[in-house]
Scaffold this active site. Structure first.
Site, mmCIF file in Angstrom:
data_model
loop_
_atom_site.group_PDB
_atom_site.id
_atom_site.type_symbol
_atom_site.label_atom_id
_atom_site.label_comp_id
_atom_site.label_asym_id
_atom_site.label_seq_id
_atom_site.Cartn_x
_atom_site.Cartn_y
_atom_site.Cartn_z
ATOM 1 N N PHE A 1 -25.439 13.299 3.787
ATOM 2 C CA PHE A 1 -24.595 14.405 4.287
ATOM 3 C C PHE A 1 -25.325 15.301 5.131
ATOM 4 O O PHE A 1 -25.084 16.403 5.191
ATOM 5 C CB PHE A 1 -24.075 15.115 3.011
ATOM 6 C CG PHE A 1 -22.762 14.112 2.078
ATOM 7 C CD1 PHE A 1 -21.473 14.352 2.542
ATOM 8 C CD2 PHE A 1 -23.281 13.257 1.198
ATOM 9 C CE1 PHE A 1 -20.762 13.487 1.911
ATOM 10 C CE2 PHE A 1 -22.220 12.436 0.729
ATOM 11 C CZ PHE A 1 -20.982 12.658 0.926
ATOM 12 N N LYS B 1 7.185 1.342 -2.962
ATOM 13 C CA LYS B 1 5.528 0.872 -3.094
ATOM 14 C C LYS B 1 5.335 0.044 -4.166
ATOM 15 O O LYS B 1 4.373 -0.781 -4.201
ATOM 16 C CB LYS B 1 4.821 2.334 -3.347
ATOM 17 C CG LYS B 1 3.440 2.368 -3.286
ATOM 18 C CD LYS B 1 2.765 3.728 -3.917
ATOM 19 C CE LYS B 1 2.716 4.542 -2.899
ATOM 20 N NZ LYS B 1 1.961 5.628 -3.070
ATOM 21 N N LYS C 1 -16.771 18.299 -10.866
ATOM 22 C CA LYS C 1 -15.897 17.564 -9.878
ATOM 23 C C LYS C 1 -16.051 18.768 -8.717
ATOM 24 O O LYS C 1 -16.452 18.271 -7.518
ATOM 25 C CB LYS C 1 -14.656 17.429 -10.072
ATOM 26 C CG LYS C 1 -13.756 17.004 -9.059
ATOM 27 C CD LYS C 1 -14.267 15.619 -8.114
ATOM 28 C CE LYS C 1 -13.378 15.265 -7.248
ATOM 29 N NZ LYS C 1 -13.921 13.962 -6.494
ATOM 30 N N ALA D 1 -25.192 15.538 11.509
ATOM 31 C CA ALA D 1 -24.517 16.633 12.223
ATOM 32 C C ALA D 1 -23.199 15.888 13.112
ATOM 33 O O ALA D 1 -22.936 14.524 13.226
ATOM 34 C CB ALA D 1 -25.284 17.369 13.471
ATOM 35 N N CYS E 1 -10.516 15.525 -0.041
ATOM 36 C CA CYS E 1 -11.251 16.098 -0.966
ATOM 37 C C CYS E 1 -11.874 17.582 -0.666
ATOM 38 O O CYS E 1 -11.528 18.392 -1.122
ATOM 39 C CB CYS E 1 -12.103 15.198 -1.695
ATOM 40 S SG CYS E 1 -11.623 13.798 -2.427
ATOM 41 N N GLU F 1 -13.290 11.637 -10.657
ATOM 42 C CA GLU F 1 -13.422 10.704 -9.861
ATOM 43 C C GLU F 1 -14.395 10.915 -8.758
ATOM 44 O O GLU F 1 -14.271 12.228 -8.394
ATOM 45 C CB GLU F 1 -12.283 9.883 -9.313
ATOM 46 C CG GLU F 1 -11.369 10.882 -8.414
ATOM 47 C CD GLU F 1 -11.560 11.091 -6.904
ATOM 48 O OE1 GLU F 1 -12.703 10.058 -6.572
ATOM 49 O OE2 GLU F 1 -11.345 11.894 -6.453
#
EC number: 1.1.1.22
Length: 433
Positions: free
Chosen positions: A252, A35, A207, A255, A263, A151
């Site tokens: 948010f 990576k 958070k 539907a 998350c 974050e």
């Protein structure tokens, strides 16, 4: 300021790159040598719009480096971000912090001057205190402080969220650590970005509370959609009608087939289990999780019902596999529940996604993938829209009808809720309509 970021996953790579764009000297560290070499060559491990351009620009200027050598990365570092994974722990749903604590122990080996150790990973309340205990057993306490800096990056819009956030949350215990964090985010003060400075425990709770609340809005509107279908109401108008209330807000409230991603699912589960540890009931969040899990299974049944009660021997064309558009992230995507349920009911599934097919192949068996959405539909009995990619918003519906064996569209995102598809000869099934 010279900083190190431990972990080049989604959060670490985006955060490190954006800090370099701010002008800091950033070294991102990862144990995966392949990576790291790919990143040096400009090959991204994830799809995030604009990220490759930003990485390559800052690598070229020398402000951003990638390495597997933690010791060299820590040389002269004033702040180190822990941005490793915190997946759900097998068996109990708690956040698995083994990678966080391992990173902290390794970082401690190379701290020789005052350094702020900052958790960027999503961690349960009390993690900062535990990190302090670990470091105190390995170092003189004058050499470090521990801070929490959660974050709030949306996949698909992460760079914008980092560079122009609606707030930055920082949990610290000392003025010295606060001064370091202010210097790190100094470019944002020019934009008058709200900076929420608090103690570590509060930052850690913020958070989880934010993600749980957003997940609650999604599950809430999905339950309202079920009611709308039964009584003849339109959930999109309901969303608009309540979203215009400034106390609620419209975000948010779309539907759909349920939330997914890296998350909301793991963070809601972790919050429930953390609350259990402190004997605090978390019934609303628990219900949110249950509603979401049931939602995904209900979507498979919705497709089966649209096929006349059975999909045995039928071909299902699926557009969209990722949990949301503008990402290749398949984690906890509704498609991972819906497609196997259809296959178990006897269907053959053909699918297309603009970015997610490579990841989907690792997670879904016996699916036929197509590079073009129209190829996916050829002789299909039903067309199902799962993810609202822009590429799917303006399909040539005349062509779609000519390709499908039966003109049945199940739209789990209400992409075509505005269009009069029945007038074109389609059987159209949306959500909450």
């Amino acid at each position: 300021m010279k900083i190190a970021v431990i972990g080049t996953g989604y959060v670490g790579l985006v955060s490190g790159t954006c800090f370099a764009e701010f002008g800091h000297e950033v070294t991102c560290v990862d144990k995966d040598a392949t990576k790291v070499e790919n990143l040096k060559a400009g090959i991204m491990p994830i799809y995030e719009p604009g990220l490759d351009t930003l990485v390559n620009r800052n690598v070229a200027t020398g402000k951003l480096q990638f390495t597997t050598d933690l010791k060299s990365a820590m040389d002269g570092t004033e702040a180190v971000f822990i941005a490793v994974g915190t997946p759900s722990r097998r068996g109990d749903g708690h956040a698995d912090l083994q990678y966080v604590f391992k990173a902290v122990e390794e970082v401690a080996s190379y701290i020789t001057t005052y350094t702020v150790v900052i958790t960027k990973s999503t961690v349960p309340v009390g993690t900062g205190k535990k990190i302090t205990e670990i470091l105190s057993g390995l170092l003189d306490t004058s050499l470090f402080d521990v801070a929490s800096n959660p974050e709030f990056l949306r996949e698909g819009a992460a760079i914008e969220d980092f560079m122009r956030p609606n707030r930055v949350v920082v949990g610290t215990e000392t003025d010295r650590a606060r001064d370091v964090m202010k210097e790190l985010y100094r470019p944002l003060f020019l934009n008058e970005t709200p900076m929420v400075f608090t103690n570590r425990e509060t930052a850690e709770v913020i958070k989880y509370a934010a993600n749980a609340f957003l997940a609650t809005k999604i599950s809430f509107i999905n339950e309202m959609a079920d009611l709308c279908e039964k009584v003849g109401a339109d959930v999109q108008q309901v969303s608009k009608g309540i979203g215009l209330d400034k106390r609620i807000g419209g975000k948010f409230l779309n539907a759909g087939p349920g939330y997914g991603g890296s998350c909301f699912p793991k963070d809601t589960r972790a919050l429930i289990h953390t609350a259990e540890d402190y004997d605090v009931p978390m019934e609303i969040v628990r219900s949110v999780v249950t509603v979401n899990e049931n939602r995904k299974q209900a979507m498979a049944q919705k497709i089966i019902d649209a096929a006349g009660g059975t999909v045995d021997g039928k071909k299902i064309a699926v557009l969209g596999l990722t949990f949301k558009p503008n990402t290749d992230d398949m984690r906890e995507s509704p498609s991972l529940d819906i497609i196997p349920a259809l296959q178990n009911a006897g269907a053959s599934v053909h699918a297309h996604d603009p970015q997610g097919m490579e990841e989907a192949e690792k997670l879904l068996e016996n699916v036929t993938y197509h590079q073009d959405p129209y190829d996916t539909m050829h002789d299909a009995d039903i067309l199902v829209l799962i993810t609202e990619w822009n590429e799917f918003r303006a399909l040539n519906m005349t062509r779609v009808k000519s390709l499908l064996k039966s003109p049945v569209v199940v739209d789990l995102r209400n992409i075509y809720g505005h269009a009069d598809l029945p007038s074109l000869g389609f059987t159209y099934i949306g959500i909450g309509r």
